[in-house]
Design a protein around this motif. Structure first.
Motif, short mmCIF file in Angstrom:
data_model
loop_
_atom_site.label_atom_id
_atom_site.label_comp_id
_atom_site.label_asym_id
_atom_site.label_seq_id
_atom_site.Cartn_x
_atom_site.Cartn_y
_atom_site.Cartn_z
N PRO A 76 0.81 -1.23 0.00
CA PRO A 76 0.00 0.00 0.00
C PRO A 76 0.83 1.28 0.00
N ALA A 77 1.88 1.31 0.81
CA ALA A 77 2.73 2.50 0.87
C ALA A 77 3.46 2.71 -0.45
N VAL A 78 3.95 1.63 -1.05
CA VAL A 78 4.66 1.74 -2.32
C VAL A 78 3.73 2.22 -3.42
N LEU A 79 2.51 1.69 -3.47
CA LEU A 79 1.56 2.11 -4.50
C LEU A 79 1.24 3.60 -4.38
N ALA A 80 1.06 4.07 -3.15
CA ALA A 80 0.78 5.49 -2.95
C ALA A 80 1.95 6.35 -3.41
N GLU A 81 3.15 5.83 -3.23
CA GLU A 81 4.36 6.59 -3.58
C GLU A 81 4.54 6.70 -5.09
N ILE A 82 4.24 5.61 -5.82
CA ILE A 82 4.53 5.61 -7.25
C ILE A 82 3.34 6.02 -8.12
N ALA A 83 2.14 6.04 -7.54
CA ALA A 83 0.93 6.30 -8.33
C ALA A 83 1.00 7.56 -9.20
N PRO A 84 1.53 8.68 -8.69
CA PRO A 84 1.57 9.89 -9.53
C PRO A 84 2.41 9.75 -10.80
N PHE A 85 3.27 8.73 -10.85
CA PHE A 85 4.21 8.60 -11.97
C PHE A 85 3.91 7.38 -12.85
N VAL A 86 2.79 6.70 -12.57
CA VAL A 86 2.49 5.45 -13.27
C VAL A 86 1.13 5.56 -13.94
N GLY A 87 1.16 5.82 -15.25
CA GLY A 87 -0.07 5.92 -16.03
C GLY A 87 -0.25 4.73 -16.94
N ARG A 88 -1.18 4.83 -17.88
CA ARG A 88 -1.49 3.71 -18.77
C ARG A 88 -0.37 3.38 -19.73
N GLY A 89 0.59 4.25 -19.85
CA GLY A 89 1.73 3.97 -20.71
C GLY A 89 2.75 3.04 -20.08
N LYS A 90 2.50 2.62 -18.84
CA LYS A 90 3.47 1.78 -18.13
C LYS A 90 2.84 0.44 -17.75
N LEU A 91 3.71 -0.56 -17.63
CA LEU A 91 3.30 -1.91 -17.24
C LEU A 91 3.83 -2.20 -15.84
N VAL A 92 2.94 -2.63 -14.95
CA VAL A 92 3.34 -3.01 -13.59
C VAL A 92 3.09 -4.50 -13.42
N VAL A 93 4.14 -5.21 -13.04
CA VAL A 93 4.07 -6.65 -12.82
C VAL A 93 4.28 -6.90 -11.33
N SER A 94 3.29 -7.47 -10.68
CA SER A 94 3.39 -7.71 -9.23
C SER A 94 3.75 -9.15 -8.94
N ILE A 95 4.72 -9.35 -8.06
CA ILE A 95 5.01 -10.69 -7.54
C ILE A 95 4.72 -10.74 -6.04
N ALA A 96 3.98 -9.74 -5.54
CA ALA A 96 3.64 -9.68 -4.12
C ALA A 96 2.51 -10.65 -3.82
N ALA A 97 2.77 -11.62 -2.97
CA ALA A 97 1.78 -12.66 -2.66
C ALA A 97 0.54 -12.06 -2.02
N GLY A 98 -0.62 -12.50 -2.50
CA GLY A 98 -1.88 -12.11 -1.88
C GLY A 98 -2.40 -10.74 -2.27
N VAL A 99 -1.66 -9.99 -3.06
CA VAL A 99 -2.11 -8.65 -3.48
C VAL A 99 -2.90 -8.80 -4.77
N THR A 100 -4.19 -8.50 -4.72
CA THR A 100 -5.09 -8.75 -5.84
C THR A 100 -4.95 -7.68 -6.93
N LEU A 101 -5.40 -8.05 -8.11
CA LEU A 101 -5.46 -7.09 -9.20
C LEU A 101 -6.38 -5.93 -8.85
N ALA A 102 -7.45 -6.21 -8.13
CA ALA A 102 -8.37 -5.14 -7.72
C ALA A 102 -7.66 -4.11 -6.87
N THR A 103 -6.79 -4.56 -5.97
CA THR A 103 -6.02 -3.64 -5.13
C THR A 103 -5.11 -2.78 -5.99
N LEU A 104 -4.45 -3.40 -6.96
CA LEU A 104 -3.56 -2.64 -7.83
C LEU A 104 -4.35 -1.66 -8.70
#
Length: 266
Positions: A76-104
């Motif tokens: 959650p803290a990392v997502l809040a930190e990077i959100a302003p710099f991550v738009g639809r032009g970027k791809l985010v690949v999560s390997i964090a266990a238990g973190v759903t696509l809905a959360t992302l």
């Protein structure tokens, strides 16, 4: 390709970096890491010739592909930190266990992929399940398959199966280590030196797994080829059946999958 960045470069992150570079999927100069452990960060930069970002936000600004490789509680803290710099032009690949696509999806506007690799990726023999998220393109899918193919094999599943994947291949290495330890202990009981028993047990498990994958035969068929009538193997199998070992492993996978579901809900 666009620069790729790893937010978090622990054991799994490092395994992926090593696989990408070794498989010539990505050039070291195109790989960035954001790692809070200064000593580890310096070792990665020196050992793999990757680049160190000033922090998570700096990495998100620089990279078109971002691998989220932090512990679930930090997400959650990392997502809040990077959100302003991550738009639809970027791809985010999560390997964090238990973190759903809905959360992302709630936090980021990027194209998204959720994965579940396992620890044998550290030796290039991982098993990774991939669930495609919002906006993942054909090019994204090709890239992600190459990324995790560099450290083992991949399968593609619907996200609803990720808890089952966690119970089987995510937790499974620990179950197999238990089998190896038990086989080695049996060998010691039968008179073998400990080191020889451990080597034979580990190689036996490795060889048996490779036979399943290489032949495509059902494990029962392969088992029957070893279990001669009235022989040593069938007597050992009878002991396993009598003691409920197959059922115990099935229960272990179900229990791990249930716990994964609980943690996802949290």
């Amino acid at each position: 390709m666009a620069a790729m960045g790893f937010i978090g470069a622990g054991n799994m992150g490092e395994a992926l970096i090593r696989g990408l570079i070794g498989g010539r999927v990505v050039r070291p100069a195109d790989l960035w890491v954001s790692e809070p452990d200064a000593a580890r960060r310096a070792r990665l930069v020196k050992g793999y010739r990757v680049r160190a970002a000033a922090g998570n936000a700096d990495l998100a600004r620089r990279c078109g592909v971002i691998v989220l490789a932090v512990k679930p509680q930090l997400v959650p803290a990392v997502l809040a930190e990077i959100a302003p710099f991550v738009g639809r032009g970027k791809l985010v690949v999560s390997i964090a266990a238990g973190v759903t696509l809905a959360t992302l999806e709630k936090a980021l506007k990027a194209r998204l992929v959720r994965t579940m690799p396992n620890t044998p990726a550290l030796v290039g023999e991982g098993a990774t399940a991939i669930a495609w998220g919002r906006g993942a393109s054909a090019a994204d899918k090709k890239l992600v398959r190459k990324l995790f193919g560099a450290v083992g094999t991949t399968v593609e599943v619907g996200e609803g199966l990720m808890d089952a994947v966690t119970g089987l291949s995510g937790s499974g290495p620990a179950f197999v280590f238990t089998v190896i330890q038990a086989l080695a202990d049996g060998g010691v009981q039968a008179g073998l030196p400990r080191a020889i028993a451990r080597e034979l047990a580990a190689q036996t498990v490795l060889g048996a797994a490779q036979m399943v994958l290489a032949t495509g035969q059902h494990p029962h068929q392969l088992r029957d080829q070893v279990a001669s009538p009235g022989g040593t193997t069938i007597r050992g199998i009878a002991e396993l059946e009598e003691r409920g070992v197959p059922g115990a492993f099935m229960a272990a996978v179900r229990a791990a999958a249930a716990r994964s579901k609980e943690l996802s809900g949290q």
